[in-house]
Design an enzyme around this catalytic site. Structure first.
Site, PDB file in Angstrom:
ATOM      1  NE  ARG A 186     -26.113 -10.053  -2.893  1.00 46.23           N
ATOM      2  CZ  ARG A 186     -27.154  -9.279  -3.169  1.00 46.23           C
ATOM      3  NH1 ARG A 186     -27.821  -9.463  -4.314  1.00 46.23           N
ATOM      4  NH2 ARG A 186     -27.551  -8.330  -2.335  1.00 46.23           N
ATOM      5  CG  HIS A 282     -19.502  -9.246  -1.697  1.00 49.19           C
ATOM      6  ND1 HIS A 282     -20.700  -9.603  -2.270  1.00 49.19           N
ATOM      7  CD2 HIS A 282     -19.816  -8.461  -0.640  1.00 49.19           C
ATOM      8  CE1 HIS A 282     -21.704  -9.071  -1.584  1.00 49.19           C
ATOM      9  NE2 HIS A 282     -21.187  -8.377  -0.599  1.00 49.19           N
ATOM     10  NE  ARG A 285     -23.782  -6.701  -3.653  1.00 49.06           N
ATOM     11  CZ  ARG A 285     -24.977  -6.473  -4.179  1.00 49.06           C
ATOM     12  NH1 ARG A 285     -25.131  -6.477  -5.485  1.00 49.06           N
ATOM     13  NH2 ARG A 285     -26.013  -6.233  -3.408  1.00 49.06           N
TER      14      ARG A 285
END
Length: 351
Positions: A186, A282, A285
């Protein structure tokens, strides 16, 4: 008889400065969390002090100037706010939520900002600065992980092509992109690392995960170790306690890179690569998790270890989105009312 020599100590109550803002932030152990709370409170007091027109309509430059002023006076404003009384505070909080909704902000953003304001008031009550809270102001219902697919590995590689890894800034950005993809970090975990948290010999990195109070080691790949090492080599001068990733612009050279800066870097590269204008860290991710599930045929345990999600059910959202179960179900139902089939049946009826 001689006195013991001990001096009677007393606390000067007038010297105790009760700063509401400081009391709120001191509870937040992570610098990134304190920074986030501060930004959210600045946003709230921008609305409170300037009204809906300035908050929702004024241009970015004008708004930035006012925000800077609000930030300077944030401590005074927070203490003034809890003094206006419960009813007025409830009205302002409700109008603030409505205004954010009108601006089209995401539910998560709205709820986070409201939470910061509520935390401030709860702390004020604990400090006996008021006798009420904002518990009645409800947040918005959030649908978890609506779109978790992100982009493909080939699209992410295309983003990395636009990074000159042999320049100082490019080397830094290349290392960050590598960690975001390979380790599923993150933003807060990435920028929260110091040089000392990188162990090149053991090929690992110590991070402070979301909701954690203690750091944990994660293993790095050979390419991850190489990317960080190349960045530090080009950087040349650094101390072990200095941030691993620093700002390189003239105004902030050497300071810890902010999460906002990471977002801008990733978004700019995505735009150059023609990936998406709304692509951020994000989403990297999300993309890494989905790509891993695709490569392994749905290894949820491995995806959990990669993403460090506490709840395995969270990964099921990723897997369901990857499999496009809704699309497959819709396609099956579409077969039952296909135009060709209906046309053939209609012909039979007309006969």
């Amino acid at each position: 008889m001689a006195e013991s020599g001990l001096v009677r100590l007393e606390i000067d109550e007038s010297a105790v400065d009760v700063d509401l803002l400081r009391a709120v932030l001191v509870e937040k152990t992570k610098p990134s969390t304190r920074e986030g709370y501060t930004k959210d409170l600045v946003d709230f007091f921008l609305f409170v002090t300037q009204g809906e027109m300035v908050y929702g309509v004024e241009g970015p430059k004008r708004k930035s100037e006012i925000k800077a002023q609000v930030k300077v006076e944030l401590s005074r404003l927070s203490q003034s706010f809890v003094g206006i009384g419960r009813l007025k505070a409830l009205e302002l909080a409700a109008r603030y939520r409505e205004c954010m909704m009108q601006r089209g902000l995401q539910a998560n953003t709205i709820n986070r900002r409201l939470s910061a304001v509520k935390s401030m008031v709860r702390m004020a009550r604990r400090l006996e600065m008021c006798d009420w809270t904002l518990a009645e102001v409800d947040g918005l219902t959030v649908k978890p992980y609506r779109d978790t697919r992100g982009i493909t590995a080939s699209q992410f590689r295309l983003m990395m092509v636009f990074v000159n890894r042999f320049s100082l800034a490019g080397s830094r950005d290349f290392a960050m992109l590598t960690l975001l993809w390979e380790a599923g970090l993150r933003r807060s975990e990435l920028v929260g690392c110091d040089v000392r948290h990188f162990d090149s010999e053991q090929k690992r990195l110590s991070i402070l995960g979301k909701g954690r109070n203690e750091r944990e080691w994660i293993d790095l790949t050979e390419s991850g170790v190489l990317a960080i090492s190349e960045w530090l080599e080009l950087r040349e001068v650094y101390g072990l306690t200095e941030p691993l990733f620093i700002s390189l612009d003239r105004a902030n050279w050497g300071s810890r890179l902010s999460g906002t800066s990471v977002y801008r870097i990733v978004r700019a590269l995505a735009k150059k690569a023609g990936v998406s204008e709304n692509f951020g860290p994000h989403k990297v991710r999300h993309s890494g998790t989905t790509t891993y599930l695709e490569m392994t045929g749905g290894d949820l345990r491995g995806a959990q270890a990669y993403s460090r999600h506490a709840n395995l059910n969270t990964l099921k959202f990723y897997d369901d989105n990857r499999k496009q179960l809704q699309k497959k179900a819709s396609a099956k139902l579409a077969e039952t009312i296909s135009w060709q089939k209906n046309s053939d049946e209609s012909s039979e009826v007309r006969k």
